[in-house]
Design a protein around this motif. Structure first.
Motif, PDB file in Angstrom:
ATOM      1  N   THR A  22      10.292   2.464  -3.367  1.00  0.00           N
ATOM      2  CA  THR A  22       9.102   3.139  -3.302  1.00  0.00           C
ATOM      3  C   THR A  22       8.132   2.495  -2.077  1.00  0.00           C
ATOM      4  O   THR A  22       7.533   3.146  -1.243  1.00  0.00           O
ATOM      5  CB  THR A  22       8.284   3.047  -4.542  1.00  0.00           C
ATOM      6  OG1 THR A  22       9.082   3.347  -5.744  1.00  0.00           O
ATOM      7  CG2 THR A  22       6.786   3.678  -4.748  1.00  0.00           C
ATOM      8  N   GLY A  23       8.053   1.131  -1.875  1.00  0.00           N
ATOM      9  CA  GLY A  23       7.444   0.763  -0.795  1.00  0.00           C
ATOM     10  C   GLY A  23       8.165   1.076   0.560  1.00  0.00           C
ATOM     11  O   GLY A  23       7.231   1.184   1.530  1.00  0.00           O
ATOM     12  N   PHE A  24       9.286   0.994   0.603  1.00  0.00           N
ATOM     13  CA  PHE A  24       9.985   1.687   1.912  1.00  0.00           C
ATOM     14  C   PHE A  24       9.720   3.237   2.140  1.00  0.00           C
ATOM     15  O   PHE A  24       9.123   3.176   3.394  1.00  0.00           O
ATOM     16  CB  PHE A  24      11.612   1.482   1.910  1.00  0.00           C
ATOM     17  CG  PHE A  24      11.999   2.030   2.927  1.00  0.00           C
ATOM     18  CD1 PHE A  24      12.282   1.391   4.190  1.00  0.00           C
ATOM     19  CD2 PHE A  24      12.966   3.314   2.961  1.00  0.00           C
ATOM     20  CE1 PHE A  24      12.833   1.886   5.437  1.00  0.00           C
ATOM     21  CE2 PHE A  24      13.738   4.000   3.793  1.00  0.00           C
ATOM     22  CZ  PHE A  24      13.488   3.144   5.068  1.00  0.00           C
ATOM     23  N   VAL A  43       1.000  -1.262  -0.071  1.00  0.00           N
ATOM     24  CA  VAL A  43      -0.047   0.129   0.030  1.00  0.00           C
ATOM     25  C   VAL A  43       0.834   1.211  -0.140  1.00  0.00           C
ATOM     26  O   VAL A  43       0.580   2.259  -0.687  1.00  0.00           O
ATOM     27  CB  VAL A  43      -1.027  -0.081   1.252  1.00  0.00           C
ATOM     28  CG1 VAL A  43      -1.824   1.175   1.245  1.00  0.00           C
ATOM     29  CG2 VAL A  43      -1.877  -1.159   1.076  1.00  0.00           C
ATOM     30  N   GLY A  44       1.975   1.289   0.697  1.00  0.00           N
ATOM     31  CA  GLY A  44       3.026   2.238   0.672  1.00  0.00           C
ATOM     32  C   GLY A  44       3.563   2.605  -0.777  1.00  0.00           C
ATOM     33  O   GLY A  44       3.481   3.958  -1.021  1.00  0.00           O
ATOM     34  N   ALA A  45       3.625   1.491  -1.397  1.00  0.00           N
ATOM     35  CA  ALA A  45       4.205   1.764  -2.799  1.00  0.00           C
ATOM     36  C   ALA A  45       3.119   2.307  -3.818  1.00  0.00           C
ATOM     37  O   ALA A  45       3.509   3.168  -4.663  1.00  0.00           O
ATOM     38  CB  ALA A  45       4.631   0.381  -3.272  1.00  0.00           C
ATOM     39  N   ILE A  46       2.005   1.935  -3.681  1.00  0.00           N
ATOM     40  CA  ILE A  46       0.685   2.452  -4.436  1.00  0.00           C
ATOM     41  C   ILE A  46       0.478   3.785  -4.135  1.00  0.00           C
ATOM     42  O   ILE A  46       0.528   4.693  -4.808  1.00  0.00           O
ATOM     43  CB  ILE A  46      -0.474   1.702  -4.140  1.00  0.00           C
ATOM     44  CG1 ILE A  46      -0.253   0.096  -4.764  1.00  0.00           C
ATOM     45  CG2 ILE A  46      -1.791   2.225  -4.691  1.00  0.00           C
ATOM     46  CD1 ILE A  46      -1.302  -0.826  -4.242  1.00  0.00           C
ATOM     47  N   VAL A  47       0.562   4.189  -2.751  1.00  0.00           N
ATOM     48  CA  VAL A  47       0.337   5.491  -2.218  1.00  0.00           C
ATOM     49  C   VAL A  47       1.506   6.555  -2.701  1.00  0.00           C
ATOM     50  O   VAL A  47       1.221   7.708  -3.145  1.00  0.00           O
ATOM     51  CB  VAL A  47       0.125   5.713  -0.783  1.00  0.00           C
ATOM     52  CG1 VAL A  47       0.172   7.085  -0.146  1.00  0.00           C
ATOM     53  CG2 VAL A  47      -1.013   4.876  -0.202  1.00  0.00           C
ATOM     54  N   LEU A  48       2.695   6.002  -2.385  1.00  0.00           N
ATOM     55  CA  LEU A  48       3.795   7.260  -2.975  1.00  0.00           C
ATOM     56  C   LEU A  48       3.847   7.070  -4.641  1.00  0.00           C
ATOM     57  O   LEU A  48       3.952   8.394  -4.933  1.00  0.00           O
ATOM     58  CB  LEU A  48       5.041   6.578  -2.623  1.00  0.00           C
ATOM     59  CG  LEU A  48       6.282   7.354  -2.581  1.00  0.00           C
ATOM     60  CD1 LEU A  48       5.939   8.747  -2.109  1.00  0.00           C
ATOM     61  CD2 LEU A  48       7.304   6.931  -2.163  1.00  0.00           C
ATOM     62  N   ALA A  56       5.947   3.256   2.829  1.00  0.00           N
ATOM     63  CA  ALA A  56       5.352   2.531   4.205  1.00  0.00           C
ATOM     64  C   ALA A  56       5.743   3.325   5.399  1.00  0.00           C
ATOM     65  O   ALA A  56       5.238   3.545   6.556  1.00  0.00           O
ATOM     66  CB  ALA A  56       6.087   1.240   4.375  1.00  0.00           C
ATOM     67  N   CYS A  57       6.912   4.121   5.301  1.00  0.00           N
ATOM     68  CA  CYS A  57       7.505   5.098   6.299  1.00  0.00           C
ATOM     69  C   CYS A  57       6.428   6.143   6.482  1.00  0.00           C
ATOM     70  O   CYS A  57       6.026   6.716   7.598  1.00  0.00           O
ATOM     71  CB  CYS A  57       8.740   5.516   6.210  1.00  0.00           C
ATOM     72  SG  CYS A  57      10.121   4.500   6.444  1.00  0.00           S
TER      73      CYS A  57
END
Length: 85
Positions: free
Chosen positions: A68-70, A41-46, A73-74
């Protein structure tokens, strides 16, 4: 169907790794399932944020998906902490 140049199974594995790295970096305490969800989800949002700002993605492939995921997610962990306060 591909997600940023990687397959679904690879996206789950890399998402879990990205979520775990974000969990360690942000000193959060979550389980493996939440790490996978945070990474994907973090990768999708970013990616959505970068497209909205007309910046573009970090690239294609598993390394770009991990970065992107990292970062995503942060960002999600940070937003979650702000909402809880």
């Amino acid at each position: 169907m591909d997600v940023n140049g990687v397959g679904w199974i690879t996206a789950i594995i890399i998402g879990g790794l990205a979520g775990w790295l974000a969990e360690m970096f942000m000193k959060s305490n979550m389980g493996i399932l939440m790490n996978i969800v945070l990474g994907i989800v973090g990768a999708i949002v970013l990616n959505a944020i970068l497209q909205a700002l007309n910046i573009g993605a970090f690239g294609a492939g598993w390394i770009a998906y991990l970065i992107t995921g990292f970062v995503g997610a942060c960002l999600l962990i940070w937003v979650g902490r702000m909402v809880r306060r």
